[in-house]
Scaffold this active site. Structure first.
Site, PDB file in Angstrom:
ATOM      1  N   SER A 130       0.813  -1.227   0.000  1.00 25.35           N
ATOM      2  CA  SER A 130       0.000   0.000   0.000  1.00 25.35           C
ATOM      3  C   SER A 130       0.842   1.270   0.000  1.00 25.35           C
ATOM      4  O   SER A 130       0.341   2.340  -0.359  1.00 25.35           O
ATOM      5  CB  SER A 130      -0.947   0.017   1.212  1.00 25.35           C
ATOM      6  OG  SER A 130      -0.235   0.142   2.421  1.00 25.35           O
ATOM      7  N   LYS A 167       0.332   5.121   6.769  1.00 22.45           N
ATOM      8  CA  LYS A 167      -0.395   5.913   5.777  1.00 22.45           C
ATOM      9  C   LYS A 167       0.029   7.376   5.841  1.00 22.45           C
ATOM     10  O   LYS A 167       0.591   7.836   6.829  1.00 22.45           O
ATOM     11  CB  LYS A 167      -1.903   5.829   6.016  1.00 22.45           C
ATOM     12  CG  LYS A 167      -2.519   4.450   5.831  1.00 22.45           C
ATOM     13  CD  LYS A 167      -2.591   4.053   4.371  1.00 22.45           C
ATOM     14  CE  LYS A 167      -3.298   2.711   4.172  1.00 22.45           C
ATOM     15  NZ  LYS A 167      -2.452   1.575   4.577  1.00 22.45           N
TER      16      LYS A 167
END
Length: 213
Positions: A130, A167
């Site tokens: 990711s 993130k």
């Protein structure tokens, strides 16, 4: 040696000498006359610079070109152990376990004494894709423990009671977004109410990436 392996080796080596210098990546880029963005692509293993640029970097650190191009991971680990502060590297962090739970520790890393004085730190292994192309499966990020961060920072957050995720944080009026660097993943949105209820909880800010072969 594959192109990917060479990028990883160069990234590991240059990040070691940056950490030993006690300077920030952006300051070294400025000293060398390169943009922080360009310099960062070398540090994260996206690109290996040209031979002339490698020589310039080597001269800056007063080392040889081979110190940046050859796989010297064992030697660098020995040098790290001679100077700096040891921190634990965790495989995962779960919401119902303390950050320093012994069963999650898989390795150790060394950070500079100067960095260690700015807070409490741990290392975390990256899983999945990711955060590609900047971070890859097995890479290690150095994380300062903190419960908040600035918009645009890369953070470690506990999400929906699951294990921690890495993130990019974006703040807006009604809440926050946690965004992957890999465009195939959609941002995860949380309202201010969900943050208060701890559906999403920031536990640290990523301050350094250390690629692993």
């Amino acid at each position: 040696m594959t192109d990917k392996e060479q990028k990883k080796i160069f990234s590991n080596n240059i990040n070691f000498y940056i950490s030993q210098s006690g300077k920030q990546q952006k300051d070294i880029a400025k000293d060398l006359g390169y943009s922080p963005t360009t310099f960062n692509t070398w540090c994260v293993g996206k690109i290996v610079p040209s031979a002339s640029k490698i020589q310039r970097i080597a001269d800056y650190f007063n080392i040889g070109k081979s110190d940046l191009l050859d796989d010297k991971s064992m030697l660098l680990n020995q040098k790290r152990s001679q100077k700096g502060i040891v921190i634990n590297v965790l495989s995962r962090i779960f919401s119902d376990n303390p950050i320093d739970a012994i069963e999650n520790i898989i390795d150790t890393e060394i950070i500079t004494e100067e960095l260690a004085q700015t807070g409490k730190f741990f290392g975390l292994q990256i899983h999945g894709d990711s955060m590609e192309p900047r971070m890859h499966e097995g890479d290690i990020v150095i994380v300062r423990q903190q419960e908040d961060a600035e918009s645009g920072d890369i953070v470690i957050a506990l999400v929906n009671g699951n294990d921690a995720t890495c993130k990019r944080l974006t703040k807006y009026y009604g809440g926050i977004a946690l965004t992957s660097l890999n465009s195939k993943y959609d941002p995860i949105m949380y309202s201010n109410e969900e943050i208060i209820s701890k559906s999403a909880k920031i536990i640290g800010k990523v301050v350094e990436l250390r690629g692993k072969l």
